[in-house]
Write a protein that holds these residues in place. Structure first.
Motif, PDB file in Angstrom:
ATOM      1  N   THR A 148       0.823  -1.195   0.000  1.00  0.00           N
ATOM      2  CA  THR A 148       0.000   0.000   0.000  1.00  0.00           C
ATOM      3  C   THR A 148       0.860   1.249   0.000  1.00  0.00           C
ATOM      4  O   THR A 148       0.607   2.200  -0.745  1.00  0.00           O
ATOM      5  CB  THR A 148      -0.936   0.003   1.223  1.00  0.00           C
ATOM      6  OG1 THR A 148      -1.776  -1.131   1.169  1.00  0.00           O
ATOM      7  CG2 THR A 148      -1.773   1.271   1.258  1.00  0.00           C
ATOM      8  N   ARG A 149       1.898   1.268   0.825  1.00  0.00           N
ATOM      9  CA  ARG A 149       2.765   2.438   0.876  1.00  0.00           C
ATOM     10  C   ARG A 149       3.479   2.626  -0.454  1.00  0.00           C
ATOM     11  O   ARG A 149       3.594   3.742  -0.964  1.00  0.00           O
ATOM     12  CB  ARG A 149       3.784   2.307   2.017  1.00  0.00           C
ATOM     13  CG  ARG A 149       4.629   3.575   2.189  1.00  0.00           C
ATOM     14  CD  ARG A 149       5.746   3.372   3.188  1.00  0.00           C
ATOM     15  NE  ARG A 149       6.724   2.417   2.722  1.00  0.00           N
ATOM     16  CZ  ARG A 149       7.661   2.702   1.814  1.00  0.00           C
ATOM     17  NH1 ARG A 149       7.720   3.907   1.263  1.00  0.00           N
ATOM     18  NH2 ARG A 149       8.536   1.800   1.448  1.00  0.00           N
ATOM     19  N   GLN A 150       3.970   1.552  -1.029  1.00  0.00           N
ATOM     20  CA  GLN A 150       4.662   1.665  -2.306  1.00  0.00           C
ATOM     21  C   GLN A 150       3.721   2.145  -3.401  1.00  0.00           C
ATOM     22  O   GLN A 150       4.099   2.967  -4.251  1.00  0.00           O
ATOM     23  CB  GLN A 150       5.285   0.316  -2.682  1.00  0.00           C
ATOM     24  CG  GLN A 150       6.479  -0.060  -1.808  1.00  0.00           C
ATOM     25  CD  GLN A 150       7.036  -1.432  -2.130  1.00  0.00           C
ATOM     26  OE1 GLN A 150       6.354  -2.267  -2.738  1.00  0.00           O
ATOM     27  NE2 GLN A 150       8.260  -1.683  -1.709  1.00  0.00           N
ATOM     28  N   GLN A 151       2.500   1.646  -3.404  1.00  0.00           N
ATOM     29  CA  GLN A 151       1.535   2.093  -4.408  1.00  0.00           C
ATOM     30  C   GLN A 151       1.238   3.577  -4.243  1.00  0.00           C
ATOM     31  O   GLN A 151       1.148   4.315  -5.238  1.00  0.00           O
ATOM     32  CB  GLN A 151       0.253   1.274  -4.279  1.00  0.00           C
ATOM     33  CG  GLN A 151       0.399  -0.162  -4.747  1.00  0.00           C
ATOM     34  CD  GLN A 151      -0.800  -1.012  -4.375  1.00  0.00           C
ATOM     35  OE1 GLN A 151      -1.720  -0.546  -3.692  1.00  0.00           O
ATOM     36  NE2 GLN A 151      -0.798  -2.261  -4.806  1.00  0.00           N
ATOM     37  N   ARG A 152       1.103   4.031  -3.015  1.00  0.00           N
ATOM     38  CA  ARG A 152       0.830   5.452  -2.797  1.00  0.00           C
ATOM     39  C   ARG A 152       2.027   6.306  -3.196  1.00  0.00           C
ATOM     40  O   ARG A 152       1.861   7.407  -3.725  1.00  0.00           O
ATOM     41  CB  ARG A 152       0.466   5.699  -1.325  1.00  0.00           C
ATOM     42  CG  ARG A 152      -0.886   5.131  -0.941  1.00  0.00           C
ATOM     43  CD  ARG A 152      -1.278   5.539   0.457  1.00  0.00           C
ATOM     44  NE  ARG A 152      -2.570   4.964   0.818  1.00  0.00           N
ATOM     45  CZ  ARG A 152      -3.222   5.228   1.939  1.00  0.00           C
ATOM     46  NH1 ARG A 152      -2.701   6.065   2.813  1.00  0.00           N
ATOM     47  NH2 ARG A 152      -4.384   4.672   2.195  1.00  0.00           N
ATOM     48  N   THR A 153       3.211   5.802  -2.965  1.00  0.00           N
ATOM     49  CA  THR A 153       4.401   6.543  -3.371  1.00  0.00           C
ATOM     50  C   THR A 153       4.457   6.682  -4.883  1.00  0.00           C
ATOM     51  O   THR A 153       4.745   7.766  -5.417  1.00  0.00           O
ATOM     52  CB  THR A 153       5.672   5.847  -2.850  1.00  0.00           C
ATOM     53  OG1 THR A 153       5.617   5.776  -1.425  1.00  0.00           O
ATOM     54  CG2 THR A 153       6.917   6.598  -3.265  1.00  0.00           C
ATOM     55  N   GLU A 154       4.159   5.601  -5.601  1.00  0.00           N
ATOM     56  CA  GLU A 154       4.139   5.678  -7.062  1.00  0.00           C
ATOM     57  C   GLU A 154       3.032   6.611  -7.543  1.00  0.00           C
ATOM     58  O   GLU A 154       3.227   7.385  -8.496  1.00  0.00           O
ATOM     59  CB  GLU A 154       3.959   4.280  -7.659  1.00  0.00           C
ATOM     60  CG  GLU A 154       5.137   3.348  -7.429  1.00  0.00           C
ATOM     61  CD  GLU A 154       6.451   3.892  -7.957  1.00  0.00           C
ATOM     62  OE1 GLU A 154       6.430   4.603  -8.988  1.00  0.00           O
ATOM     63  OE2 GLU A 154       7.495   3.610  -7.354  1.00  0.00           O
ATOM     64  N   THR A 155       1.884   6.564  -6.893  1.00  0.00           N
ATOM     65  CA  THR A 155       0.804   7.494  -7.232  1.00  0.00           C
ATOM     66  C   THR A 155       1.244   8.931  -7.040  1.00  0.00           C
ATOM     67  O   THR A 155       0.965   9.807  -7.870  1.00  0.00           O
ATOM     68  CB  THR A 155      -0.435   7.205  -6.365  1.00  0.00           C
ATOM     69  OG1 THR A 155      -0.932   5.900  -6.666  1.00  0.00           O
ATOM     70  CG2 THR A 155      -1.529   8.239  -6.609  1.00  0.00           C
ATOM     71  N   PHE A 156       1.945   9.184  -5.953  1.00  0.00           N
ATOM     72  CA  PHE A 156       2.398  10.541  -5.664  1.00  0.00           C
ATOM     73  C   PHE A 156       3.356  11.035  -6.738  1.00  0.00           C
ATOM     74  O   PHE A 156       3.285  12.196  -7.163  1.00  0.00           O
ATOM     75  CB  PHE A 156       3.058  10.572  -4.284  1.00  0.00           C
ATOM     76  CG  PHE A 156       3.240  11.949  -3.727  1.00  0.00           C
ATOM     77  CD1 PHE A 156       2.169  12.816  -3.603  1.00  0.00           C
ATOM     78  CD2 PHE A 156       4.491  12.392  -3.321  1.00  0.00           C
ATOM     79  CE1 PHE A 156       2.331  14.096  -3.086  1.00  0.00           C
ATOM     80  CE2 PHE A 156       4.662  13.662  -2.807  1.00  0.00           C
ATOM     81  CZ  PHE A 156       3.583  14.517  -2.691  1.00  0.00           C
TER      82      PHE A 156
END
Length: 281
Positions: free
Chosen positions: A6-14
């Protein structure tokens, strides 16, 4: 702690939000409820305001908040946010690069997608810190996580300088150094001239962040036309909210017949606010 996926996905989204068709607009939050209000209004990401968190916790701005209180406040925001969160850590809340890394590691573990980190002034002076200090910290943070978003801020426009051309050149020099060190974005609060924003955006291969937390700020469309890829309101929203609170208190205490109009004009219901947190852990 959020699952690492989840954190990695949010980082990529950011990261993607900085490369979209329109600039990323950040209405900065200072606590959990302000984060949820901003998200409900349509925020694609949440940014914290260092000044706002400091004031809400009873401190003045400028790394005067104990780091454990900063982390606790940030953890509450990360807990309720469904979008990426980036945290303003000023100069890093540490006297050494390792201490700064420890703070950022804690933010990564709670699910943050990025940070703002600035060069600022040397403690007890009005002299800008040498850019090498921030470069060292950016390099170390990059080793912690290859994709964690590092927005490098320079305070060149907050230090008195009688030569605008020299100030701009120093800004450009520092921005290029921070980019080479591994920064993902460049933030220059105080830079408001559109030609300077455009020049920086053309000269630095990173998204340029512009501060718009003041009444003279141009529109999002105008700033986008100058090349801004990220627009932050900083502590401006809290300043506006505190002015409203000041008016509400004045009406309550003035002894006249003003009533409670300032408070009653458009206030959210308790049910709406409770609903912001339905389903949050």
């Amino acid at each position: 702690m959020p699952a690492i996926e989840t954190r990695q996905q949010r980082t990529e989204t950011f990261h993607r939000l900085h490369a979209g068709p329109a600039p990323l607009v950040l209405v900065n939050a200072w606590d959990a409820v302000s984060a949820r209000i901003v998200e409900r209004a349509g925020a694609k990401a949440i940014a914290t305001t260092s000044a706002g968190i400091a004031w809400a916790l009873g401190y003045s701005d400028g790394e005067r908040v104990p780091v454990d209180e900063l982390l606790a406040a940030t953890a509450r925001i990360c807990r309720v946010a469904d979008v990426p969160v980036t945290v303003d850590i000023e100069r890093g809340f540490g006297d050494s690069t390792q201490a700064v890394c420890d703070v950022v590691r804690a933010l990564i573990d709670m699910g943050a997608a990025g940070v703002n980190i600035e060069d600022g002034t040397l403690p007890g002076t009005r002299e800008l810190a040498p850019p090498e200090i921030l470069c060292e910290r950016i390099e170390a943070l990059r080793r912690l996580d290859a994709r964690f978003f590092i927005n490098a801020r320079t305070d060149t426009y907050f230090v008195a300088n009688d030569d605008p051309a020299a100030r701009y050149e120093d800004t450009l020099r520092r921005a290029r150094l921070y980019a080479s060190a591994g920064a993902d974005g460049i933030f220059v609060p105080g830079m408001s001239k559109l030609d300077e924003i455009a020049g920086l955006a053309a000269a630095v291969p990173l998204p340029v962040n512009v501060y718009a937390g003041h009444t003279q700020a141009p529109s999002v469309a105008v700033l986008a036309g100058a090349g801004a890829r990220r627009i932050s309101l900083g502590c401006g929203p809290l300043q506006a909210a505190l002015r409203l609170l000041d008016r509400i208190a004045a009406e309550a205490f003035d002894g006249g017949d003003a009533g409670f109009r300032a408070m009653g004009a458009g206030m959210l219901s308790a049910g709406e606010i409770n609903g912001l947190f339905s389903g949050t852990p």
